[in-house]
Design a protein around this motif. Structure first.
Motif, PDB file in Angstrom:
ATOM      1  N   LEU A 421       5.324   1.248  -0.164  1.00  0.00           N
ATOM      2  CA  LEU A 421       5.684   0.691   1.144  1.00  0.00           C
ATOM      3  C   LEU A 421       5.211   1.603   2.271  1.00  0.00           C
ATOM      4  O   LEU A 421       4.667   1.133   3.293  1.00  0.00           O
ATOM      5  CB  LEU A 421       7.197   0.496   1.229  1.00  0.00           C
ATOM      6  CG  LEU A 421       7.817  -0.609   0.360  1.00  0.00           C
ATOM      7  CD1 LEU A 421       9.328  -0.593   0.504  1.00  0.00           C
ATOM      8  CD2 LEU A 421       7.250  -1.971   0.735  1.00  0.00           C
ATOM      9  N   PHE A 422       5.410   2.897   2.122  1.00  0.00           N
ATOM     10  CA  PHE A 422       4.995   3.841   3.153  1.00  0.00           C
ATOM     11  C   PHE A 422       3.477   3.816   3.345  1.00  0.00           C
ATOM     12  O   PHE A 422       2.988   3.792   4.488  1.00  0.00           O
ATOM     13  CB  PHE A 422       5.447   5.251   2.776  1.00  0.00           C
ATOM     14  CG  PHE A 422       4.732   6.336   3.512  1.00  0.00           C
ATOM     15  CD1 PHE A 422       5.005   6.589   4.849  1.00  0.00           C
ATOM     16  CD2 PHE A 422       3.758   7.101   2.879  1.00  0.00           C
ATOM     17  CE1 PHE A 422       4.329   7.584   5.540  1.00  0.00           C
ATOM     18  CE2 PHE A 422       3.084   8.091   3.556  1.00  0.00           C
ATOM     19  CZ  PHE A 422       3.370   8.343   4.894  1.00  0.00           C
ATOM     20  N   LEU A 423       2.726   3.821   2.244  1.00  0.00           N
ATOM     21  CA  LEU A 423       1.263   3.800   2.357  1.00  0.00           C
ATOM     22  C   LEU A 423       0.786   2.521   3.025  1.00  0.00           C
ATOM     23  O   LEU A 423      -0.183   2.538   3.810  1.00  0.00           O
ATOM     24  CB  LEU A 423       0.630   3.940   0.967  1.00  0.00           C
ATOM     25  CG  LEU A 423       0.827   5.287   0.276  1.00  0.00           C
ATOM     26  CD1 LEU A 423       0.258   5.252  -1.143  1.00  0.00           C
ATOM     27  CD2 LEU A 423       0.176   6.409   1.076  1.00  0.00           C
ATOM     28  N   GLY A 424       1.448   1.405   2.732  1.00  0.00           N
ATOM     29  CA  GLY A 424       1.071   0.157   3.387  1.00  0.00           C
ATOM     30  C   GLY A 424       1.318   0.190   4.873  1.00  0.00           C
ATOM     31  O   GLY A 424       0.533  -0.352   5.664  1.00  0.00           O
ATOM     32  N   CYS A 425       2.414   0.835   5.277  1.00  0.00           N
ATOM     33  CA  CYS A 425       2.717   0.934   6.708  1.00  0.00           C
ATOM     34  C   CYS A 425       1.761   1.883   7.428  1.00  0.00           C
ATOM     35  O   CYS A 425       1.372   1.638   8.579  1.00  0.00           O
ATOM     36  CB  CYS A 425       4.153   1.409   6.907  1.00  0.00           C
ATOM     37  SG  CYS A 425       5.412   0.207   6.410  1.00  0.00           S
ATOM     38  N   LYS A 426       1.378   2.961   6.773  1.00  0.00           N
ATOM     39  CA  LYS A 426       0.562   3.977   7.456  1.00  0.00           C
ATOM     40  C   LYS A 426      -0.927   3.645   7.436  1.00  0.00           C
ATOM     41  O   LYS A 426      -1.627   3.845   8.442  1.00  0.00           O
ATOM     42  CB  LYS A 426       0.792   5.339   6.810  1.00  0.00           C
ATOM     43  CG  LYS A 426       0.078   6.468   7.545  1.00  0.00           C
ATOM     44  CD  LYS A 426       0.497   7.831   7.039  1.00  0.00           C
ATOM     45  CE  LYS A 426      -0.162   8.928   7.879  1.00  0.00           C
ATOM     46  NZ  LYS A 426       0.262  10.281   7.453  1.00  0.00           N
ATOM     47  N   TYR A 427      -1.421   3.139   6.299  1.00  0.00           N
ATOM     48  CA  TYR A 427      -2.868   2.927   6.160  1.00  0.00           C
ATOM     49  C   TYR A 427      -3.261   1.466   5.996  1.00  0.00           C
ATOM     50  O   TYR A 427      -4.444   1.159   5.899  1.00  0.00           O
ATOM     51  CB  TYR A 427      -3.393   3.709   4.951  1.00  0.00           C
ATOM     52  CG  TYR A 427      -3.118   5.188   5.022  1.00  0.00           C
ATOM     53  CD1 TYR A 427      -3.794   5.996   5.941  1.00  0.00           C
ATOM     54  CD2 TYR A 427      -2.183   5.787   4.182  1.00  0.00           C
ATOM     55  CE1 TYR A 427      -3.548   7.356   6.004  1.00  0.00           C
ATOM     56  CE2 TYR A 427      -1.930   7.140   4.240  1.00  0.00           C
ATOM     57  CZ  TYR A 427      -2.604   7.921   5.150  1.00  0.00           C
ATOM     58  OH  TYR A 427      -2.357   9.269   5.216  1.00  0.00           O
ATOM     59  N   GLY A 428      -2.291   0.574   5.917  1.00  0.00           N
ATOM     60  CA  GLY A 428      -2.607  -0.831   5.736  1.00  0.00           C
ATOM     61  C   GLY A 428      -2.345  -1.290   4.304  1.00  0.00           C
ATOM     62  O   GLY A 428      -2.149  -0.489   3.391  1.00  0.00           O
ATOM     63  N   ASP A 429      -2.344  -2.615   4.112  1.00  0.00           N
ATOM     64  CA  ASP A 429      -2.029  -3.179   2.804  1.00  0.00           C
ATOM     65  C   ASP A 429      -3.022  -2.752   1.732  1.00  0.00           C
ATOM     66  O   ASP A 429      -2.664  -2.669   0.546  1.00  0.00           O
ATOM     67  CB  ASP A 429      -1.999  -4.705   2.894  1.00  0.00           C
ATOM     68  CG  ASP A 429      -0.745  -5.207   3.602  1.00  0.00           C
ATOM     69  OD1 ASP A 429       0.257  -4.457   3.631  1.00  0.00           O
ATOM     70  OD2 ASP A 429      -0.764  -6.336   4.127  1.00  0.00           O
ATOM     71  N   ALA A 430      -4.262  -2.502   2.122  1.00  0.00           N
ATOM     72  CA  ALA A 430      -5.260  -2.093   1.136  1.00  0.00           C
ATOM     73  C   ALA A 430      -4.828  -0.806   0.436  1.00  0.00           C
ATOM     74  O   ALA A 430      -4.975  -0.674  -0.793  1.00  0.00           O
ATOM     75  CB  ALA A 430      -6.622  -1.901   1.803  1.00  0.00           C
ATOM     76  N   ALA A 431      -4.285   0.131   1.206  1.00  0.00           N
ATOM     77  CA  ALA A 431      -3.840   1.393   0.617  1.00  0.00           C
ATOM     78  C   ALA A 431      -2.685   1.157  -0.355  1.00  0.00           C
ATOM     79  O   ALA A 431      -2.583   1.822  -1.396  1.00  0.00           O
ATOM     80  CB  ALA A 431      -3.409   2.356   1.717  1.00  0.00           C
ATOM     81  N   ARG A 432      -1.840   0.206  -0.041  1.00  0.00           N
ATOM     82  CA  ARG A 432      -0.713  -0.106  -0.926  1.00  0.00           C
ATOM     83  C   ARG A 432      -1.206  -0.669  -2.258  1.00  0.00           C
ATOM     84  O   ARG A 432      -0.714  -0.288  -3.329  1.00  0.00           O
ATOM     85  CB  ARG A 432       0.205  -1.103  -0.231  1.00  0.00           C
ATOM     86  CG  ARG A 432       1.476  -1.420  -1.007  1.00  0.00           C
ATOM     87  CD  ARG A 432       2.253  -2.520  -0.309  1.00  0.00           C
ATOM     88  NE  ARG A 432       3.493  -2.821  -1.011  1.00  0.00           N
ATOM     89  CZ  ARG A 432       4.219  -3.910  -0.785  1.00  0.00           C
ATOM     90  NH1 ARG A 432       3.826  -4.793   0.120  1.00  0.00           N
ATOM     91  NH2 ARG A 432       5.338  -4.114  -1.464  1.00  0.00           N
ATOM     92  N   TYR A 433      -2.180  -1.562  -2.197  1.00  0.00           N
ATOM     93  CA  TYR A 433      -2.707  -2.149  -3.429  1.00  0.00           C
ATOM     94  C   TYR A 433      -3.501  -1.120  -4.239  1.00  0.00           C
ATOM     95  O   TYR A 433      -3.474  -1.133  -5.475  1.00  0.00           O
ATOM     96  CB  TYR A 433      -3.580  -3.361  -3.097  1.00  0.00           C
ATOM     97  CG  TYR A 433      -2.787  -4.517  -2.519  1.00  0.00           C
ATOM     98  CD1 TYR A 433      -1.607  -4.941  -3.120  1.00  0.00           C
ATOM     99  CD2 TYR A 433      -3.210  -5.171  -1.362  1.00  0.00           C
ATOM    100  CE1 TYR A 433      -0.868  -5.998  -2.587  1.00  0.00           C
ATOM    101  CE2 TYR A 433      -2.488  -6.229  -0.825  1.00  0.00           C
ATOM    102  CZ  TYR A 433      -1.316  -6.634  -1.441  1.00  0.00           C
ATOM    103  OH  TYR A 433      -0.589  -7.669  -0.916  1.00  0.00           O
ATOM    104  N   ILE A 434      -4.206  -0.249  -3.536  1.00  0.00           N
ATOM    105  CA  ILE A 434      -4.931   0.815  -4.239  1.00  0.00           C
ATOM    106  C   ILE A 434      -3.954   1.720  -4.976  1.00  0.00           C
ATOM    107  O   ILE A 434      -4.190   2.136  -6.119  1.00  0.00           O
ATOM    108  CB  ILE A 434      -5.796   1.616  -3.240  1.00  0.00           C
ATOM    109  CG1 ILE A 434      -6.954   0.748  -2.735  1.00  0.00           C
ATOM    110  CG2 ILE A 434      -6.337   2.892  -3.890  1.00  0.00           C
ATOM    111  CD1 ILE A 434      -7.765   1.396  -1.631  1.00  0.00           C
ATOM    112  N   TRP A 435      -2.849   2.032  -4.323  1.00  0.00           N
ATOM    113  CA  TRP A 435      -1.799   2.821  -4.969  1.00  0.00           C
ATOM    114  C   TRP A 435      -1.275   2.115  -6.225  1.00  0.00           C
ATOM    115  O   TRP A 435      -1.078   2.736  -7.270  1.00  0.00           O
ATOM    116  CB  TRP A 435      -0.675   3.057  -3.968  1.00  0.00           C
ATOM    117  CG  TRP A 435       0.595   3.607  -4.535  1.00  0.00           C
ATOM    118  CD1 TRP A 435       1.746   2.912  -4.783  1.00  0.00           C
ATOM    119  CD2 TRP A 435       0.865   4.956  -4.908  1.00  0.00           C
ATOM    120  NE1 TRP A 435       2.725   3.739  -5.280  1.00  0.00           N
ATOM    121  CE2 TRP A 435       2.204   5.006  -5.376  1.00  0.00           C
ATOM    122  CE3 TRP A 435       0.133   6.130  -4.897  1.00  0.00           C
ATOM    123  CZ2 TRP A 435       2.807   6.164  -5.823  1.00  0.00           C
ATOM    124  CZ3 TRP A 435       0.732   7.297  -5.343  1.00  0.00           C
ATOM    125  CH2 TRP A 435       2.044   7.319  -5.802  1.00  0.00           C
ATOM    126  N   ALA A 436      -1.056   0.823  -6.128  1.00  0.00           N
ATOM    127  CA  ALA A 436      -0.554   0.050  -7.265  1.00  0.00           C
ATOM    128  C   ALA A 436      -1.559   0.039  -8.414  1.00  0.00           C
ATOM    129  O   ALA A 436      -1.159   0.102  -9.588  1.00  0.00           O
ATOM    130  CB  ALA A 436      -0.231  -1.373  -6.829  1.00  0.00           C
TER     131      ALA A 436
END
Length: 673
Positions: A421-436
């Protein structure tokens, strides 16, 4: 064949119950001689010049001077049969045959280049590349990733030196596993099968299974959370838990294509983790000076109790007990001539270099995770994250943000899902999916290595061979039960919070893998010339004591925080603690015995628990070995006289280094003209 040859062959035949040199018993069936029934080196183990003779092929690789005499193949067969016929009474006679390892078959062993070359070869290193990277997966499982990000959130960069120290300690421990499997030809579970009586052996097996199942639960949690994020919450957590049951069988299909291709696949997954976890680090790099300080300046000023607990958690998460069983077995996948001391020495070197490279890569990936969240969340409160998300383009709903980051000024309590959630807020949804994607790769790769660990543990401790799909079904079903229950009846926060308890459970199991590994590799009777030296014994003993104490501290703190102070709970844990320490003490007695402290076996209380000759040669065995050396010397001298060589040939070396543990003979003659 001379009369002397016939006499020696007949004596050897009587001792082995069959024809000397043919590898068969009196009934004509192939004989299986346990490696412990060969004698460890006791005398004359320094040779001026060596002659290596293979006990199975009868071929001789000469390294002696041109004047050294040749031993005929018939004499070689007689010598080796006589050696193999000796009985070692210090080992248990119950089920005395070595468990047949079904995981690797002879036609599946991976060929390696000639190891007699003294120069380092990248081609040879490539042939040995694989086991170390499979081992390093345990340093990158979802439990480790969560421990990394929590240390970054709580202490910033100040615990990077703990991560580096834990990785180095893990490397030293894994080196022992390499040497045990490579030198003896048996992995850790098989060695426990031979060394310990039935009851302690079964308890050790149960502890190893608990560690594997605990790790499997972490992998299920990580994979299900990754699927939940990647599906944009379309697949619920419990659905992701069920998916993990079936996707493992899909990856098992790769096993049909050979171990080498499976190793390439694991390399691909590690690459995915390096790219996904490194993306955030490179995209918004933290201050490198702070990173360097955290790596090389010990201490954690201002961290408080939470920082200490996170430091302990790093050590507990990095050094995994089932990893020792895994690594000691994986090194057996290479086709190395264990009857040749030089080949084994070279193999140990290449496996160690490969492990250094693999753990260095895993260490870099762990640094990425720690630093990203140290840079983004260290010292931040829940309100800070809410403000960040309110001004971002993240698709996460406001309700979800408030659920995981309440409206208060408390420090962020991070876990795998909150990190996304934090990565999505800071860098965008792409970062959240990359993390996943990275978490998914970590979970799936750890699942496969856990499956292999379970296979080796079951084969070694029980001499029970199951198909891998049955093994996966058993362990994954046990892991699914509590996870599925929480996924259905609890929320994500409770599910992710389970990781701390699982790390505590696995920390409790560490002594039951670490102490036996140190015991076996310190035994001259088991390791021969490859036994741990005095300096290594001291260093490794201190290391083992530190790691075990750290893990026990972590467990005690976790229990105190999680359980209410009630006398019934304290009583139950007190009884369990007494039983636990009793088993640890039993293992320590064996460890002291392997270190040479034979006084333990003479104590009235423990005399029935430890055999004084279990890890060292008895006097009778030493006398027999010296007599055998003398007779071999006389035979060689007779040949030397026939060839009109100098009568004063003085040095003969007999060095049974237990590399093959099937009675290889190494001798050398130095002639004086």
């Amino acid at each position: 064949m001379s009369d002397r040859d016939h006499q020696i062959k007949n004596v050897a035949s009587m001792r082995t119950g069959g024809v000397a040199g043919d590898g068969k018993g009196a009934d004509g069936l192939p004989t299986v001689v346990p490696f412990q029934q060969t004698l460890a080196p006791v005398a004359f183990n320094k040779a001026m010049e060596s002659v290596t003779i293979s006990s199975t092929t009868g071929k001789r690789g000469s390294r002696s001077s041109a004047s050294s005499s040749e031993m005929s193949a018939s004499k070689l067969d007689a010598v080796n049969s006589e050696r193999q016929g000796r009985d070692n009474p210090s080992f248990h006679q119950e089920e005395d045959d070595i468990p047949v390892n079904q995981t690797y078959y002879a036609d599946e062993l991976i060929s390696v280049p000639d190891l007699n070359e003294s120069k380092f070869s990248f081609r040879t290193l490539w042939a040995f590349t694989g086991p170390g990277f499979l081992m390093s997966i345990a340093y990158l499982d979802p439990g480790n990733i969560e421990s990394d990000l929590q240390s970054g959130v709580v202490a910033g960069y100040k615990l990077l030196w703990v991560l580096m120290s834990a990785t180095i300690m893990g490397l030293l421990v894994q080196r022992l596993a390499i040497r045990l499997g490579m030198v003896t030809g048996l992995h850790l579970a098989e060695m426990c099968y031979k060394q310990y009586p039935k009851t302690p052996r079964l308890i050790l097996w149960i502890m190893a299974e608990i560690a594997i199942i605990g790790s499997d639960i972490q992998e299920v949690i990580g994979t299900s959370l990754a699927i939940y994020i990647l599906s944009n919450q379309a697949i619920p957590i419990w659905g992701g838990v069920l998916i993990t049951v079936f996707d493992t069988f899909t990856f098992l299909l790769l096993d049909r294509y050979g171990l080498r291709k499976l190793e390439f696949f694991f390399g691909f997954l590690i690459t995915v983790m390096a790219i996904t976890f490194g993306y955030e680090y490179v995209h918004d790099p933290p201050p490198q000076i702070e990173v360097i300080k955290g790596l090389f300046i010990p201490g954690c000023a201002g961290c408080g109790p939470d920082g200490v607990l996170r430091a302990v958690g790093i050590v507990g998460a990095v050094i995994m007990p089932h990893n020792l069983f895994l690594h000691s077995a994986l090194v057996k996948s290479r086709n190395v001539d264990r009857k040749d001391k030089g080949s084994v020495k070279q193999a140990n070197m290449y496996f160690f270099i490969e492990s250094c490279i693999a753990l260095f890569i895993s260490f870099i990936i762990n640094i990425f995770v720690v630093c990203v969240f140290a840079y983004g969340l260290f010292g931040k409160t829940n309100l800070d994250v809410q403000d960040l998300c309110a001004n971002s383009t993240s698709s996460s709903s406001q309700e979800e943000i408030e659920e995981f980051f309440p409206s208060n000024n408390e420090t962020v309590d991070a876990d795998i899902y909150r990190a996304g959630l934090f990565l999505g807020c800071k860098y965008g949804d792409a970062a959240r999916y990359i993390w996943a994607v990275g978490i998914l790769a970590a979970g799936q790769s750890s699942t496969m290595t856990g499956t292999y660990s379970g296979q080796f543990v079951m084969e070694g401790f029980l001499n029970l061979h199951w198909a891998r799909w049955k093994r996966v079904l058993l362990t994954r079903t046990i892991a699914i039960a509590p996870t599925l229950f929480l996924a259905i009846f609890a929320d994500i926060q409770q599910l992710t919070g389970l990781n701390d308890y699982l790390n505590a459970v696995m920390s409790l199991q560490l002594p039951f893998a670490l102490i036996p590994t140190l015991t076996f590799t310190s035994s001259p009777k088991i390791m021969g010339d490859f036994v741990n030296g005095l300096f290594n014994k001291i260093i490794l003993l201190v290391l083992a004591a530190v790691v075990v104490c750290i893990n026990l501290y972590f467990v005690v703190v976790t229990i105190q925080e999680a359980l209410p102070p009630h006398w019934a709970i304290y009583t139950a844990f007190g009884i369990a603690g007494i039983l636990y320490m009793s088993l640890v003490l039993y293992l320590i007695l064996h460890l002291i015995e392997s270190f040479g402290g034979r006084c333990c076996a003479r104590l009235p209380i423990v005399s029935g628990l430890v055999n004084p000759n279990q890890y060292h040669l008895s006097r009778s065995e030493a006398t027999e070995s010296i007599s055998f050396v003398t007779s071999t010397h006389s035979l060689e001298m007779s040949n030397a006289d026939k060839q009109k060589q100098n009568k004063n040939s003085d040095d003969i070396s007999y060095n049974s280094d237990n590399v093959s543990h099937r009675g290889s003979l190494q001798g050398s003659i130095r002639d004086k003209n």
